[in-house]
Write a protein that holds these residues in place. Structure first.
Motif, short mmCIF file in Angstrom:
data_model
loop_
_atom_site.label_atom_id
_atom_site.label_comp_id
_atom_site.label_asym_id
_atom_site.label_seq_id
_atom_site.Cartn_x
_atom_site.Cartn_y
_atom_site.Cartn_z
N ILE A 258 -8.95 4.94 -4.31
CA ILE A 258 -9.53 5.81 -5.34
C ILE A 258 -10.57 6.74 -4.71
N GLU A 259 -11.36 6.23 -3.78
CA GLU A 259 -12.31 7.08 -3.08
C GLU A 259 -11.59 8.18 -2.30
N ALA A 260 -10.49 7.82 -1.64
CA ALA A 260 -9.71 8.82 -0.90
C ALA A 260 -9.17 9.89 -1.85
N PHE A 261 -8.68 9.48 -3.02
CA PHE A 261 -8.17 10.45 -4.00
C PHE A 261 -9.30 11.37 -4.48
N PHE A 262 -10.46 10.81 -4.75
CA PHE A 262 -11.59 11.63 -5.20
C PHE A 262 -11.96 12.69 -4.16
N ASN A 263 -11.84 12.34 -2.89
CA ASN A 263 -12.20 13.28 -1.82
C ASN A 263 -11.20 14.41 -1.68
N ASN A 264 -9.97 14.19 -2.16
CA ASN A 264 -8.92 15.21 -2.04
C ASN A 264 -7.92 15.04 -3.18
N PRO A 265 -8.33 15.34 -4.41
CA PRO A 265 -7.50 15.02 -5.57
C PRO A 265 -6.27 15.91 -5.72
N GLY A 266 -5.20 15.32 -6.22
CA GLY A 266 -4.01 16.08 -6.61
C GLY A 266 -4.00 16.26 -8.11
N TYR A 267 -2.90 16.77 -8.64
CA TYR A 267 -2.80 17.09 -10.07
C TYR A 267 -1.53 16.46 -10.63
N GLY A 268 -1.72 15.48 -11.53
CA GLY A 268 -0.57 14.79 -12.10
C GLY A 268 0.20 13.96 -11.09
N GLU A 269 -0.48 13.41 -10.11
CA GLU A 269 0.19 12.63 -9.07
C GLU A 269 0.47 11.21 -9.53
N VAL A 270 1.45 10.58 -8.88
CA VAL A 270 1.82 9.19 -9.12
C VAL A 270 1.90 8.48 -7.78
N TYR A 271 1.31 7.29 -7.71
CA TYR A 271 1.38 6.49 -6.48
C TYR A 271 1.68 5.04 -6.83
N ASN A 272 2.60 4.44 -6.08
CA ASN A 272 2.85 3.00 -6.19
C ASN A 272 1.85 2.29 -5.29
N ILE A 273 0.88 1.63 -5.89
CA ILE A 273 -0.20 1.02 -5.13
C ILE A 273 -0.09 -0.50 -5.19
N GLY A 274 0.28 -1.08 -4.07
CA GLY A 274 0.42 -2.52 -3.97
C GLY A 274 0.17 -2.96 -2.54
N GLY A 275 0.47 -4.20 -2.26
CA GLY A 275 0.21 -4.72 -0.92
C GLY A 275 1.29 -4.38 0.08
N GLY A 276 2.43 -3.86 -0.41
CA GLY A 276 3.53 -3.57 0.50
C GLY A 276 4.21 -4.84 0.99
N ARG A 277 5.20 -4.67 1.84
CA ARG A 277 5.98 -5.82 2.32
C ARG A 277 5.10 -6.87 2.99
N ALA A 278 4.13 -6.46 3.78
CA ALA A 278 3.32 -7.42 4.54
C ALA A 278 2.54 -8.36 3.62
N ASN A 279 2.18 -7.89 2.42
CA ASN A 279 1.40 -8.71 1.49
C ASN A 279 2.25 -9.25 0.34
N SER A 280 3.55 -9.36 0.56
CA SER A 280 4.44 -9.86 -0.49
C SER A 280 4.60 -11.38 -0.37
N THR A 281 4.80 -12.02 -1.52
CA THR A 281 5.01 -13.46 -1.54
C THR A 281 5.80 -13.84 -2.78
N SER A 282 6.58 -14.89 -2.68
CA SER A 282 7.21 -15.49 -3.86
C SER A 282 6.27 -16.57 -4.39
N ILE A 283 6.59 -17.09 -5.57
CA ILE A 283 5.79 -18.18 -6.13
C ILE A 283 5.86 -19.40 -5.22
N LEU A 284 7.07 -19.76 -4.76
CA LEU A 284 7.20 -20.93 -3.88
C LEU A 284 6.41 -20.74 -2.59
N GLU A 285 6.45 -19.54 -2.02
CA GLU A 285 5.69 -19.26 -0.80
C GLU A 285 4.18 -19.32 -1.07
N ALA A 286 3.78 -18.87 -2.27
CA ALA A 286 2.36 -18.93 -2.64
C ALA A 286 1.91 -20.39 -2.78
N PHE A 287 2.79 -21.26 -3.29
CA PHE A 287 2.46 -22.69 -3.37
C PHE A 287 2.14 -23.23 -1.98
#
Length: 353
Positions: A258-287
């Motif tokens: 959000i700080e990065a966006f504030f420093n250089n904002p776009g107009y009507g932009e959309v971003y998928n913001i998540g952990g990406g593959r490296a931070n992915s887990t299933s429920i069983l893996e989280a257990f």
């Protein structure tokens, strides 16, 4: 002087945004009315977080206001004229939306419209960052070619290895009423950017998490799972053999974007913001991961019925975010995210039980 207005300031992302911008010397006004306690009962109460912010953030001021109060929102913007807005206030649960559809739509869709129009009238040049959700895609990701592995579901086609892009369809799918109300808000945020030339973005969050989450069964997957393990309660897996996958992003990394966006904002932009593959887990893996940290065996039951509109496998493709804001990246790897949440729950439970 930078004057930041944060809605949902006592929640997970809102409070992280307050802490982050407080540290860099901004004046912050937090709008919250503890609606989460109404939605989820005492376990969802966020007053503890509000009190922490008032105690620890010198530049923070709390404002008790319901964003459904249109006259109140307009009056606030007219008086404050904030230079930046972060909108995180929401009704966040699939299940609750079905039983309280008017509350869900009025908070998520109408509340967002109230804020956007107040911004247009009184501070049209102020960047507006909105926390949307990956649920705007409905259950369409479930129609992808999915492969069952030992501990998780996985994308079968190489083009989706890095996850779901922002161009993925939001149409012809089941969203849940929550997802539909968030679609309405998401599109309105885009439209105010394109039609009125407001600097806006909709951040379609994956699993947003962190140590300040008041996780409950109906919302806050990772926080609730970890708390259940610590108190040695029973966790219920809803369908998909517990192999459903989520990508988890720490609230700090959301605030940094959000700080990065504030420093250089776009107009009507959309971003998928998540952990990406490296931070992915299933429920069983989280257990397995939480057991490795706490030393406590996970107790769970299984329900064949999955939640309506639930994703089988969802990973956020972060390539657009990194292309537009190359200075931003994930700084909190998944193991650290788990360790921080475990530590937070142990401390909170020691005090409050």
């Amino acid at each position: 002087m930078n004057k930041l207005l944060v809605t949902g300031s006592s929640g997970l992302i809102g409070s992280e945004v307050v802490r982050h911008f407080n540290q860099i010397g901004w004046k912050i006004y937090g709008v919250d009315n503890n609606m989460r306690a109404d939605f989820f009962g005492p376990k969802g109460d966020t007053r503890w977080n509000q009190n922490q912010l008032l105690k620890n953030c010198d530049n923070f001021e709390h404002i008790e206001l319901d964003i459904r109060n249109r006259a109140g929102v307009l009056k606030l913007f007219e008086e404050l004229r904030p230079t930046h807005i972060v909108h995180t206030a929401a009704q966040p649960s699939h299940d609750l939306a079905a039983s309280r559809p008017f509350d869900d739509f009025d908070v998520n869709a109408v509340g967002t419209l109230n804020l956007l129009e107040a911004c247009r009238q009184f501070c049209g040049d102020s960047p507006f960052a909105h926390m949307s959700t990956n649920k705007v895609y409905g259950d369409a990701p479930n129609s992808l070619n999915l492969v069952e592995k030992e501990s998780r579901w996985e994308y079968g086609d190489k083009e989706y290895f890095d996850g779901i892009k922002e161009s993925f369809t939001i149409d012809q799918s089941k969203h849940s009423l929550f997802g539909a109300s968030k679609v309405a808000a998401d599109i309105m945020v885009q439209e105010y950017g394109r039609y009125f030339n407001l600097p806006t973005c909709a951040l379609r969050g994956g699993c947003l998490t962190g140590p300040n989450h008041s996780g409950v069964e109906l919302h806050g997957f990772l926080s609730y799972l970890i708390k259940t393990n610590i108190v040695e309660g029973e966790y219920t897996i809803f369908g998909y053999k517990g192999k459903q996958v989520r990508d988890n992003i720490h609230s700090y990394d959301v605030a940094k974007f959000i700080e990065a966006f504030f420093n250089n904002p776009g107009y009507g932009e959309v971003y998928n913001i998540g952990g990406g593959r490296a931070n992915s887990t299933s429920i069983l893996e989280a257990f397995d991961r939480v057991e490795g940290i706490t030393g406590k065996k996970m107790k769970y039951s299984y329900s064949e019925k999955n939640r309506e509109g639930d994703h089988i496998c969802y990973i956020s493709d972060l390539s657009k975010m990194k292309e537009h804001y190359p200075e931003w990246d994930i700084t909190k790897p998944l193991q650290l995210v788990f360790e921080e949440i475990v530590d937070s729950w142990e401390r909170r439970l020691a005090v409050h039980g």
